[in-house]
Enzyme design. Structure first.
Site, short mmCIF file in Angstrom:
data_model
loop_
_atom_site.label_atom_id
_atom_site.label_comp_id
_atom_site.label_asym_id
_atom_site.label_seq_id
_atom_site.Cartn_x
_atom_site.Cartn_y
_atom_site.Cartn_z
N GLY A 14 0.60 1.41 4.60
CA GLY A 14 1.74 2.33 4.45
C GLY A 14 2.74 2.13 5.58
N ALA A 25 10.36 -4.88 19.77
CA ALA A 25 9.74 -5.09 21.08
C ALA A 25 8.95 -6.41 21.11
CB ALA A 25 8.82 -3.92 21.41
N ARG A 75 0.21 -3.60 -0.08
CA ARG A 75 -1.25 -3.55 -0.09
C ARG A 75 -1.69 -4.80 -0.86
NH1 ARG A 75 -0.36 2.38 0.15
NH2 ARG A 75 -0.99 2.86 2.27
N ASP A 106 -5.99 1.51 9.69
CA ASP A 106 -7.38 1.02 9.80
C ASP A 106 -7.73 -0.03 8.75
OD1 ASP A 106 -7.29 2.94 7.84
OD2 ASP A 106 -9.19 3.89 8.39
N THR A 129 0.69 3.91 11.64
CA THR A 129 0.37 4.72 10.46
C THR A 129 0.71 6.17 10.79
OG1 THR A 129 -1.41 5.69 9.13
CG2 THR A 129 -2.07 4.74 11.22
N ASP A 131 -0.86 8.59 9.78
CA ASP A 131 -2.08 9.40 9.71
C ASP A 131 -2.73 9.71 11.06
OD1 ASP A 131 -1.71 9.18 6.98
OD2 ASP A 131 -3.16 7.56 6.73
N ASP A 133 -5.12 8.31 12.49
CA ASP A 133 -6.58 8.37 12.31
C ASP A 133 -7.30 7.17 12.90
OD1 ASP A 133 -5.51 6.59 10.52
OD2 ASP A 133 -6.70 7.23 8.81
N ARG A 158 9.57 28.36 4.61
CA ARG A 158 9.28 29.70 5.15
C ARG A 158 10.41 30.70 4.83
NH1 ARG A 158 5.44 31.84 8.38
NH2 ARG A 158 4.50 30.00 9.31
N ARG A 166 5.98 35.53 -0.61
CA ARG A 166 5.06 34.64 -1.32
C ARG A 166 4.07 33.93 -0.38
NH1 ARG A 166 9.53 32.01 -5.37
NH2 ARG A 166 9.06 33.37 -7.12
N MET A 173 0.27 14.81 3.97
CA MET A 173 -0.47 13.55 3.87
C MET A 173 -1.55 13.44 4.95
SD MET A 173 2.23 10.59 2.93
CE MET A 173 2.68 10.25 1.23
N GLY A 174 -2.17 12.26 5.04
CA GLY A 174 -3.21 12.03 6.05
C GLY A 174 -4.42 11.31 5.50
N ARG A 175 -4.34 10.98 4.23
CA ARG A 175 -5.45 10.32 3.54
C ARG A 175 -6.73 11.14 3.72
NH1 ARG A 175 -5.94 3.80 3.47
NH2 ARG A 175 -3.77 3.81 2.83
N GLY A 189 3.61 27.11 12.66
CA GLY A 189 3.13 28.50 12.69
C GLY A 189 2.37 28.90 11.44
N ARG A 249 2.74 29.99 -4.59
CA ARG A 249 3.42 28.75 -4.96
C ARG A 249 2.75 27.58 -4.24
NH1 ARG A 249 5.20 31.67 -8.12
NH2 ARG A 249 7.34 31.97 -8.85
N GLN A 257 7.62 12.75 3.97
CA GLN A 257 7.00 12.81 5.30
C GLN A 257 7.06 11.47 6.03
OE1 GLN A 257 2.97 15.03 4.92
NE2 GLN A 257 3.62 14.62 2.84
P1 ADP Z 1 -3.62 0.92 6.23
O1 ADP Z 1 -3.59 -0.32 7.06
O2 ADP Z 1 -2.38 1.75 6.37
O3 ADP Z 1 -4.91 1.70 6.43
P2 ADP Z 1 -4.65 -0.06 3.67
O4 ADP Z 1 -5.98 0.62 3.82
O5 ADP Z 1 -3.99 0.04 2.33
O6 ADP Z 1 -3.57 0.47 4.70
O7 ADP Z 1 -4.88 -1.57 4.04
C1 ADP Z 1 -3.79 -2.48 4.04
C2 ADP Z 1 -4.27 -3.85 3.62
O8 ADP Z 1 -5.27 -4.32 4.54
C3 ADP Z 1 -4.98 -3.90 2.27
O9 ADP Z 1 -4.07 -4.00 1.19
C4 ADP Z 1 -5.79 -5.18 2.40
O10 ADP Z 1 -4.99 -6.32 2.19
C5 ADP Z 1 -6.22 -5.14 3.86
N1 ADP Z 1 -7.55 -4.54 3.96
C6 ADP Z 1 -7.88 -3.23 3.87
N2 ADP Z 1 -9.21 -3.05 4.00
C7 ADP Z 1 -9.75 -4.30 4.14
C8 ADP Z 1 -11.09 -4.81 4.29
N3 ADP Z 1 -12.13 -4.00 4.32
N4 ADP Z 1 -11.22 -6.14 4.40
C9 ADP Z 1 -10.18 -6.98 4.38
N5 ADP Z 1 -8.89 -6.56 4.24
C10 ADP Z 1 -8.67 -5.25 4.12
O1 F6P Z 2 -1.68 5.90 5.20
C1 F6P Z 2 -0.40 6.48 5.11
C2 F6P Z 2 -0.28 7.29 3.84
O2 F6P Z 2 1.02 7.85 3.81
C3 F6P Z 2 -1.35 8.37 3.65
O3 F6P Z 2 -1.08 9.52 4.41
C4 F6P Z 2 -1.27 8.57 2.16
O4 F6P Z 2 -2.51 9.05 1.66
C5 F6P Z 2 -1.00 7.20 1.64
O5 F6P Z 2 -0.43 6.46 2.71
C6 F6P Z 2 -0.08 7.17 0.45
O6 F6P Z 2 -0.01 5.88 0.00
P1 F6P Z 2 1.08 5.36 -1.05
O7 F6P Z 2 2.38 5.25 -0.34
O8 F6P Z 2 0.54 4.06 -1.50
O9 F6P Z 2 1.16 6.40 -2.13
#
Ligand code: ADP
Ligand code: F6P
Length: 324
Positions: A14, A25, A75, A106, A129, A131, A133, A158, A166, A173-175, A189, A249, A257
């Site tokens: 993402g 940089a 991806r 990750d 990212t 997220d 995370d 708000r 309401r 987001m945040g996966r 808040g 709602r 985001q």
């Molecule tokens: P992010 O890097 O934001 O977590 P993704 O999880 O979609 O996003 O991973 C991005 C790309 O990294 C994937 O489309 C794939 O090409 C590669 N990737 C993800 N997981 C693996 C894995 N376990 N092994 C090898 N490549 C991976």
């Molecule tokens: O990893 C970043 C992120 O925005 C997550 O928070 C969300 O779950 C995901 O990517 C959304 O992915 P896409 O843009 O493929 O819908």
């Protein structure tokens, strides 16, 4: 590395605001050290399809303030397979690349770590990212901008929530992680924050709702998209069913985001990490992420960032209960 003549950089997964500041940089630091830089288009997809473009210092002018990524991102399922990574390595060799910088999350680091290990190739990760995370770094590029985007949106919601008395359930987001929900919830808040890392929140929410008083009729409940106790619509319905007098709602903030001009914080973080990534390659690092811990640049093995989970600061969640 004495023979570091040419490096490549890509953005993957993402997009995140501040990725452009990191690319800038990387390019400028390399330029200042006499190293050539190639940008790879669309992440691992461009790496496999040999879409490399030379980047000069002027190519990264006027991008520090822009969201998204000038290198595009994607991806790429093919990179998950060994054969895909062999093609990627062959293209790195064909283009005489001595080291690769991967800006992503990750998933991208899982791929980067495998590429580095299988082909003994130097790969440095920059955490990009929204997220936040990733294990080993306090901040990832884009997180702060996403938080500010959310706070701006929730402030607006708000106004209408309070005018109509309401209860608004707002999904962020945040996966699978709750970092975005927790911090944006505190900053806006919110009366309650539901995150995947914590159990028993629905019960707690029901208790909170039953204690509502006549003078406090509107509420903001932030729900992480990865919440495991139910999806936002089901949770909202549960509340509506139990408390007949409430007007509920649901609002899903979505990709708004992830866009927009990066905050000063993200620009500085990205600039520091971009410089550190090139430095790491020059200092013979082969498979690490450059992160920021306690405001210092740190090196964390890529495989550790993939295997280990970053933990949520539970103290922040307690703040929510204190401040209601
Ligand atoms: P992010 O890097 O934001 O977590 P993704 O999880 O979609 O996003 O991973 C991005 C790309 O990294 C994937 O489309 C794939 O090409 C590669 N990737 C993800 N997981 C693996 C894995 N376990 N092994 C090898 N490549 C991976
Ligand atoms: O990893 C970043 C992120 O925005 C997550 O928070 C969300 O779950 C995901 O990517 C959304 O992915 P896409 O843009 O493929 O819908």
């Amino acid at each position: 590395m004495e023979n570091l003549k040419r490096i490549a950089v890509l953005t993957s997964g993402g997009d995140a605001p501040g990725m452009n500041a990191a690319i800038r940089a990387v390019v400028r630091t390399s330029f200042n050290n006499g190293i050539e830089v190639y940008g790879i288009m669309r992440g691992y997809d461009g790496l496999i399809k040999n879409d490399f473009r030379k980047l000069e210092s002027r190519d990264v002018s006027n991008i520090i303030q822009t969201g998204g990524t000038i290198l595009k991102t994607a991806r790429c399922p093919e990179f998950r397979e060994k054969e895909g990574r062999i093609k990627a390595f062959e293209n790195l060799k064909k283009n005489k690349i001595d080291g690769l910088i991967v800006i992503g999350g990750d998933g991208s680091f899982a791929g980067a770590s495998l590429l580095s290990k299988e082909h003994n190739f130097p790969v440095i990760g920059i955490p990009g990212t929204i997220d936040n995370d990733l294990y080993g770094t306090d901040y990832t590029i884009g997180y702060d901008t996403a938080l500010n985007n959310i706070v701006a949106a929730v402030d607006k919601i708000r106004d209408t929530a309070s005018s109509h008395n309401r209860i608004f359930f707002i999904e962020v987001m945040g996966r699978e992680a709750g970092f975005i929900a927790l911090r944006s919830g505190i900053a806006s808040g919110a009366e309650a924050i539901l995150i995947p890392e914590v159990n028993g929140q629905i019960e707690k929410l029901m208790e909170l709702m039953s204690k509502r008083t006549q003078d406090k009729r509107s509420s903001i409940i932030i729900v992480a998209e990865g919440e495991r106790e139910g999806n936002i619509f089901d949770i909202a319905k549960m509340v509506e069913k139990k408390f007949k007098d409430v007007d509920v709602r649901v609002s899903i903030l979505g990709h708004i985001q992830r866009g927009g001009s990066p905050t000063a914080f993200d620009r500085v973080t990205a600039s520091r990490m971009g410089v550190a990534a090139v430095d790491a390659l020059m200092n013979d690092q082969r498979s690490i992420m450059v992160g920021i811990a306690n405001n210092d640049i740190v090196h964390v093995p890529l495989n550790k960032t993939v295997k280990l989970n970053k933990s949520i600061n539970m103290g922040l969640l307690e703040i929510v209960d204190i401040l209601i």
